[in-house]
Design a protein around this motif. Structure first.
Motif, PDB file in Angstrom:
ATOM      1  N   PRO A  69      21.912  21.246 -18.305  1.00 22.04           N
ATOM      2  CA  PRO A  69      21.108  20.595 -17.263  1.00 22.04           C
ATOM      3  C   PRO A  69      21.990  20.124 -16.105  1.00 22.04           C
ATOM      4  O   PRO A  69      23.158  19.772 -16.282  1.00 22.04           O
ATOM      5  CB  PRO A  69      20.482  19.398 -17.999  1.00 22.04           C
ATOM      6  CG  PRO A  69      20.595  19.725 -19.456  1.00 22.04           C
ATOM      7  CD  PRO A  69      21.851  20.526 -19.588  1.00 22.04           C
ATOM      8  N   ALA A  70      21.409  20.114 -14.909  1.00 23.36           N
ATOM      9  CA  ALA A  70      22.160  19.694 -13.715  1.00 23.36           C
ATOM     10  C   ALA A  70      21.230  18.921 -12.785  1.00 23.36           C
ATOM     11  O   ALA A  70      20.010  19.117 -12.792  1.00 23.36           O
ATOM     12  CB  ALA A  70      22.740  20.904 -12.991  1.00 23.36           C
ATOM     13  N   ALA A  71      21.820  18.052 -11.985  1.00 24.09           N
ATOM     14  CA  ALA A  71      21.028  17.220 -11.082  1.00 24.09           C
ATOM     15  C   ALA A  71      20.356  18.046  -9.993  1.00 24.09           C
ATOM     16  O   ALA A  71      19.276  17.701  -9.516  1.00 24.09           O
ATOM     17  CB  ALA A  71      21.906  16.142 -10.453  1.00 24.09           C
ATOM     18  N   SER A  72      20.988  19.126  -9.566  1.00 23.26           N
ATOM     19  CA  SER A  72      20.460  20.006  -8.523  1.00 23.26           C
ATOM     20  C   SER A  72      21.355  21.233  -8.489  1.00 23.26           C
ATOM     21  O   SER A  72      22.415  21.265  -9.138  1.00 23.26           O
ATOM     22  CB  SER A  72      20.472  19.310  -7.158  1.00 23.26           C
ATOM     23  OG  SER A  72      21.814  19.085  -6.722  1.00 23.26           O
ATOM     24  N   ALA A  73      20.965  22.235  -7.703  1.00 26.44           N
ATOM     25  CA  ALA A  73      21.841  23.392  -7.537  1.00 26.44           C
ATOM     26  C   ALA A  73      23.160  22.984  -6.912  1.00 26.44           C
ATOM     27  O   ALA A  73      24.233  23.431  -7.326  1.00 26.44           O
ATOM     28  CB  ALA A  73      21.147  24.451  -6.676  1.00 26.44           C
ATOM     29  N   SER A  74      23.096  22.103  -5.897  1.00 26.23           N
ATOM     30  CA  SER A  74      24.326  21.690  -5.226  1.00 26.23           C
ATOM     31  C   SER A  74      25.256  20.951  -6.171  1.00 26.23           C
ATOM     32  O   SER A  74      26.483  21.149  -6.142  1.00 26.23           O
ATOM     33  CB  SER A  74      23.981  20.822  -4.014  1.00 26.23           C
ATOM     34  OG  SER A  74      23.272  21.571  -3.048  1.00 26.23           O
TER      35      SER A  74
END
Length: 344
Positions: A69-74
């Motif tokens: 999981p990641a906060a956003s693509a950036s």
């Protein structure tokens, strides 16, 4: 460092007719929106995201240990670049025209950046970015065109919004990292959440990326959106929206043709148009004053071009009217959808 440039709201706020971003203009997806509105904002999500990882793994048919999981693509771009540095990468390869955050993340670590096709030092360890499809052009990087790299990442933000062409990565998905950001396909870019899928056999690297993450990178609303993404209701809605987007795109390309703007080939829900000779340098600013926002492609390395997300007919009419107004509107009335190019 390269200054980051993005579409979307600016200091003047949200534009009434925003062509500068690439979200699904049919959105928001009703089932995903309902899930987000029902999310419990009073509590932290599970810090390990166990149920979410299970849903995403089933959705893609991969082992749960490959999901990150990641906060956003950036955020994911910055984190995977940091991990590449830990592994000894000495250079980064990017498509010739591409999202600027790949380069920004490399420059944050003082890594040299090479456009696709440029030579790297013999034996150099490389982090390579590929897109399926890319921004701004909306075309996929073919696997054969990707450089041999220590770490290969395919940004699949717009893969769910492919309106034409085949998926060249389907048979090669297990060979590279995949970066997914469903908020664009769901028409909910205000909800920030994304995830990575590690290559086959990349479970240890997935765990290493997890260790580089802050606690709770995704909030409860992002968790709700990603979980909804995995359900049949969202997939059915998305499939239906693509037919609508194809019709809107055809009409929008025809409008650009009538204005003398040359649309370039694109397989996605957005495209680049080359502006005609003699276009005023302040055209985009003048259109913005009339509530129409376009994405200047100069930061992508394409001066004299604009990127347009596909929007519904009322927005397209607003674009036609605004172009006529920016040109001085000979007669003082609104233009039609097929007005002649006012700068020819």
């Amino acid at each position: 460092m390269t200054q980051r440039a993005h579409g979307g709201p600016d200091a003047s706020g949200q534009s009434p007719f925003d062509f500068s971003t690439n979200a699904n203009a049919c959105g928001p997806c009703p089932s995903a929106l309902a899930a987000v509105l029902a999310a419990d904002a009073r509590s932290y999500p599970d810090p390990a995201y166990r149920a979410l990882r299970d849903s995403l793994a089933r959705h893609h048919g991969v082992d749960v240990a490959r999901i990150v999981p990641a906060a956003s693509a950036s955020e994911a771009i910055l984190r995977i670049t940091a991990r590449a540095v830990q592994r000894g990468v000495t250079g980064v390869s990017v498509p010739e025209f591409a999202y600027g955050d790949y380069r920004h993340a490399a420059e944050a670590w003082s890594l040299p950046v090479h456009a696709r096709g440029q030579r790297h030092a013999a034996g150099a360890a490389t982090l390579a970015w590929a897109c399926d499809p890319s921004s701004p052009l909306g075309l996929a990087d073919a696997p054969a065109a990707s450089v041999a790299a220590s770490t290969l990442v395919v940004d699949r933000a717009y893969a769910p919004l492919r309106l034409s062409g085949a998926d060249p990565w389907r048979a090669h998905a297990g060979l590279a990292w995949q970066l997914w950001t469903p908020n664009k396909a769901l028409g909910m870019t205000g909800i920030r959440a994304a995830y990575l899928i590690a290559p086959e056999g990349g479970e240890d690297e997935a765990a290493a990326l997890d260790r580089l993450a802050p606690s709770w990178p995704i909030g409860s609303h992002g968790v709700a959106m990603l979980d909804a993404w995995c359900h049949d209701e969202a997939r059915t809605w998305l499939a239906q929206s693509l037919d609508t987007l194809r019709a809107w795109k055809s009409a929008q390309q025809a409008l650009c043709d009538s204005l003398g703007w040359q649309p370039l080939r694109s397989d996605a829900n957005f495209f680049v148009a080359r502006l005609p000779e003699g276009t005023p340098a302040d055209l985009l600013a003048r259109l913005r004053e009339q509530g129409v926002q376009l994405r200047d492609c100069a930061s992508f390395g394409l001066p004299g071009h604009v990127r347009l997300g596909v929007l519904p007919p009322p927005a397209q009419q607003a674009l036609a009217d605004a172009v006529g107004g920016a040109a001085g509107g000979s007669g003082g009335g609104a233009t039609t959808m097929h007005a002649p190019n006012p700068w020819k």
